[in-house]
Design an enzyme around this catalytic site. Structure first.
Site, PDB file in Angstrom:
ATOM      1  N   ASP A 148       0.828  -1.210   0.000  1.00 38.93           N
ATOM      2  CA  ASP A 148       0.000   0.000   0.000  1.00 38.93           C
ATOM      3  C   ASP A 148       0.865   1.264   0.000  1.00 38.93           C
ATOM      4  O   ASP A 148       2.092   1.200   0.097  1.00 38.93           O
ATOM      5  CB  ASP A 148      -0.930  -0.054   1.225  1.00 38.93           C
ATOM      6  CG  ASP A 148      -2.299   0.523   0.940  1.00 38.93           C
ATOM      7  OD1 ASP A 148      -2.431   1.367   0.042  1.00 38.93           O
ATOM      8  OD2 ASP A 148      -3.253   0.137   1.654  1.00 38.93           O
ATOM      9  N   TRP A 182      -3.214   3.342  -5.828  1.00 40.35           N
ATOM     10  CA  TRP A 182      -4.487   3.982  -6.189  1.00 40.35           C
ATOM     11  C   TRP A 182      -4.445   4.754  -7.502  1.00 40.35           C
ATOM     12  O   TRP A 182      -5.314   5.605  -7.751  1.00 40.35           O
ATOM     13  CB  TRP A 182      -4.972   4.907  -5.044  1.00 40.35           C
ATOM     14  CG  TRP A 182      -4.701   4.369  -3.685  1.00 40.35           C
ATOM     15  CD1 TRP A 182      -5.013   3.106  -3.224  1.00 40.35           C
ATOM     16  CD2 TRP A 182      -4.014   5.022  -2.590  1.00 40.35           C
ATOM     17  NE1 TRP A 182      -4.579   2.953  -1.930  1.00 40.35           N
ATOM     18  CE2 TRP A 182      -3.976   4.102  -1.517  1.00 40.35           C
ATOM     19  CE3 TRP A 182      -3.451   6.284  -2.424  1.00 40.35           C
ATOM     20  CZ2 TRP A 182      -3.381   4.417  -0.286  1.00 40.35           C
ATOM     21  CZ3 TRP A 182      -2.867   6.605  -1.208  1.00 40.35           C
ATOM     22  CH2 TRP A 182      -2.839   5.682  -0.155  1.00 40.35           C
ATOM     23  N   GLY A 183      -3.422   4.486  -8.327  1.00 39.44           N
ATOM     24  CA  GLY A 183      -3.328   5.202  -9.597  1.00 39.44           C
ATOM     25  C   GLY A 183      -2.747   6.593  -9.469  1.00 39.44           C
ATOM     26  O   GLY A 183      -2.653   7.320 -10.470  1.00 39.44           O
ATOM     27  N   ASP A 184      -2.319   6.983  -8.262  1.00 39.30           N
ATOM     28  CA  ASP A 184      -1.833   8.357  -8.054  1.00 39.30           C
ATOM     29  C   ASP A 184      -0.649   8.698  -8.950  1.00 39.30           C
ATOM     30  O   ASP A 184      -0.500   9.842  -9.372  1.00 39.30           O
ATOM     31  CB  ASP A 184      -1.388   8.552  -6.596  1.00 39.30           C
ATOM     32  CG  ASP A 184      -2.576   8.714  -5.663  1.00 39.30           C
ATOM     33  OD1 ASP A 184      -3.730   8.557  -6.137  1.00 39.30           O
ATOM     34  OD2 ASP A 184      -2.359   8.988  -4.466  1.00 39.30           O
ATOM     35  N   ASP A 203     -10.338   3.551  -3.245  1.00 43.52           N
ATOM     36  CA  ASP A 203     -11.022   2.333  -2.781  1.00 43.52           C
ATOM     37  C   ASP A 203     -12.468   2.252  -3.265  1.00 43.52           C
ATOM     38  O   ASP A 203     -13.203   3.242  -3.279  1.00 43.52           O
ATOM     39  CB  ASP A 203     -11.042   2.284  -1.248  1.00 43.52           C
ATOM     40  CG  ASP A 203      -9.664   2.048  -0.662  1.00 43.52           C
ATOM     41  OD1 ASP A 203      -8.674   2.067  -1.415  1.00 43.52           O
ATOM     42  OD2 ASP A 203      -9.594   1.862   0.563  1.00 43.52           O
TER      43      ASP A 203
HETATM   44  C1  GLA Z   1      -6.030   1.298   1.605  1.00 39.78           C
HETATM   45  C2  GLA Z   1      -6.238   0.290   0.470  1.00 39.78           C
HETATM   46  C3  GLA Z   1      -7.358  -0.649   0.861  1.00 39.78           C
HETATM   47  C4  GLA Z   1      -7.015  -1.364   2.156  1.00 39.78           C
HETATM   48  C5  GLA Z   1      -6.732  -0.363   3.251  1.00 39.78           C
HETATM   49  C6  GLA Z   1      -6.167  -1.033   4.504  1.00 39.78           C
HETATM   50  O1  GLA Z   1      -7.142   2.110   1.746  1.00 39.78           O
HETATM   51  O2  GLA Z   1      -6.510   0.948  -0.724  1.00 39.78           O
HETATM   52  O3  GLA Z   1      -7.602  -1.589  -0.186  1.00 39.78           O
HETATM   53  O4  GLA Z   1      -5.901  -2.204   1.950  1.00 39.78           O
HETATM   54  O5  GLA Z   1      -5.784   0.610   2.837  1.00 39.78           O
HETATM   55  O6  GLA Z   1      -5.886  -0.120   5.530  1.00 39.78           O
END
Ligand code: GLA
Length: 401
Positions: A148, A182-184, A203
């Site tokens: 992440d 997240w594509g950032d 998300d």
């Molecule tokens: C981010 C990710 C989610 C999840 C949470 C866990 O938001 O994008 O998919 O893994 O963290 O804290």
């Protein structure tokens, strides 16, 4: 004298110079389950074992699901030498025992960390311990890492993810590497040789056509995520996938919406990571998650993502080329109300310049199979007519003669 452990680290750092991601993994989009969408931080070893048990007994394993992925909040403290430990209250048997349990069922185990000092959930993450954590995952027998992007403190994304790729490679245990930034930083431009899949958006949450605003971030529903995938299809292929986030099937949308969501993710050649409670789900949810002919679209060996062809009256038509000259066609009703839909094959010109494939309905008659009813649905010689419920799809496979 240099201690053997230290020697090991020196070697790992040195060996990383020629590192690469593990090849021959995720040649079709990964299929499995992840704890986050349903359980968030309320995760423990009973839940993980129950998910593995259910995946074997309910038919999901036979349908192709394989990974049991623990998301955030499994972490405890680092030990005196800096090795990460599982939270002893939630995972008293430890991750190695859990991996053994999952492997004994013919499944694979996934885990989660983050490029920063802390994960999104505020737990200990991998910054400064990348090689040590990768070694730990290898020793535990972990098969999949989701990594992440919270608390990155301005790190260069490509550099941070490449460091972990190199660490995983040096640890020597084949592992699927899932980038979650997240594509950032537009990973579809640079991550093909770094990981096997990369998140493309923020998300997901279980809503079809909505956005959930938090103070400084948003969660997106199915349609919003779908629309963000449209420019990205050329980035996906065997071993390197766009990841529009994990499935919300069974987490509160209507059956029509769940069916549409699952169909669309299969058309996109997205990873199929179920995110519901596998031990307690309705027959309707299970039926969606295990529809073999629909899964076959996702797992098609060509690995080509679908493209939007045309929209009429808020019904959006998608096409996806398949191996052997077949096609998938999906009519998505983006509207909440039922729509009458008709499609004149003889007036359609379906041409995929990227995949270098055309469907010529004037010279070739395809037999149509409705993938949700399992019934034949005529041929491309007759104009197609259907009523499509709100937020649902008509999903066809076009069989080449
Ligand atoms: C981010 C990710 C989610 C999840 C949470 C866990 O938001 O994008 O998919 O893994 O963290 O804290």
């Amino acid at each position: 004298m240099i201690k053997p452990l230290l020697l090991g680290f020196l070697c790992l750092a040195g060996c990383a110079a020629n590192a690469q991601k593990f090849a021959q993994l995720a040649l079709t989009p990964p299929m499995g389950w992840n704890s986050w969408n349903k359980f968030a931080c309320e995760v423990n070893e009973q839940i993980i074992r129950a998910a593995a048990d259910a995946m074997v007994t309910n038919g999901m394993k036979d349908a192709g699901y394989q990974y049991i992925n623990i998301d955030d909040c499994w972490q405890g403290a680092r030990d005196a030498q800096g090795f990460i430990q599982a939270d002893p209250a939630k995972f008293p048997s430890g991750i190695k025992a859990l991996a053994d349990y999952v492997h004994a069922k013919g499944l694979k185990l996934g885990i989660y960390s983050d490029v920063g000092y802390q994960t999104c959930g505020g737990h200990i993450a991998s910054r400064g311990h990348e090689f040590q954590d990768a070694l730990t995952y290898a020793q535990w027998g972990v098969d999949y890492l989701k990594y992440d992007w919270c608390n990155h403190d301005g790190l260069n994304a490509e550099g941070a993810y490449t460091t972990m790729r190199d660490a995983l490679h040096a640890a020597g245990h084949p592992i699927v590497f899932s980038l979650c930034e997240w594509g950032d930083n537009k990973p579809w431009r640079w991550a093909r040789d770094v990981g096997h899949l990369w998140r493309t958006t923020t998300d997901i949450f279980p809503a079809f056509d909505a956005v959930l605003d938090h103070t400084n971030w948003q969660q997106w529903g199915v349609l919003r995520i779908l629309d963000a995938q449209k420019p990205l299809r050329e980035a996906a292929g065997p071993g390197h996938w766009n990841d529009p986030d994990m499935l919300e099937v069974g987490n509160g949308m209507s059956v029509n919406e769940d069916r549409a969501h699952f169909s669309l993710w299969c058309l996109l050649a997205a990873p199929l990571l179920s995110g519901n409670d596998l031990a307690h789900m309705s027959p309707a949810t299970l039926q969606i998650l295990t529809n073999q002919p629909v899964i076959a679209l996702d797992q098609d060996a060509l690995g080509i993502s679908a493209f939007p062809y045309a929209t009429n009256n808020n019904v959006e038509v998608w096409f996806k080329p398949l191996t052997g000259g077949d096609w998938a066609m999906c009519a998505l009703n983006r509207d909440p109300a039922v729509k009458s839909f008709s499609f004149a094959w003889n007036k359609a010109a379906v041409s995929d310049a990227f995949a270098k494939r055309d469907a010529n309905f004037a010279t070739t008659t395809y037999a149509l199979e409705n993938l949700w009813t399992g019934q034949p649905a005529g041929t491309t010689q007759e104009t197609l007519s259907a009523e499509i419920p709100g937020h649902d799809v008509l999903l066809l496979r076009l069989h080449k003669p």
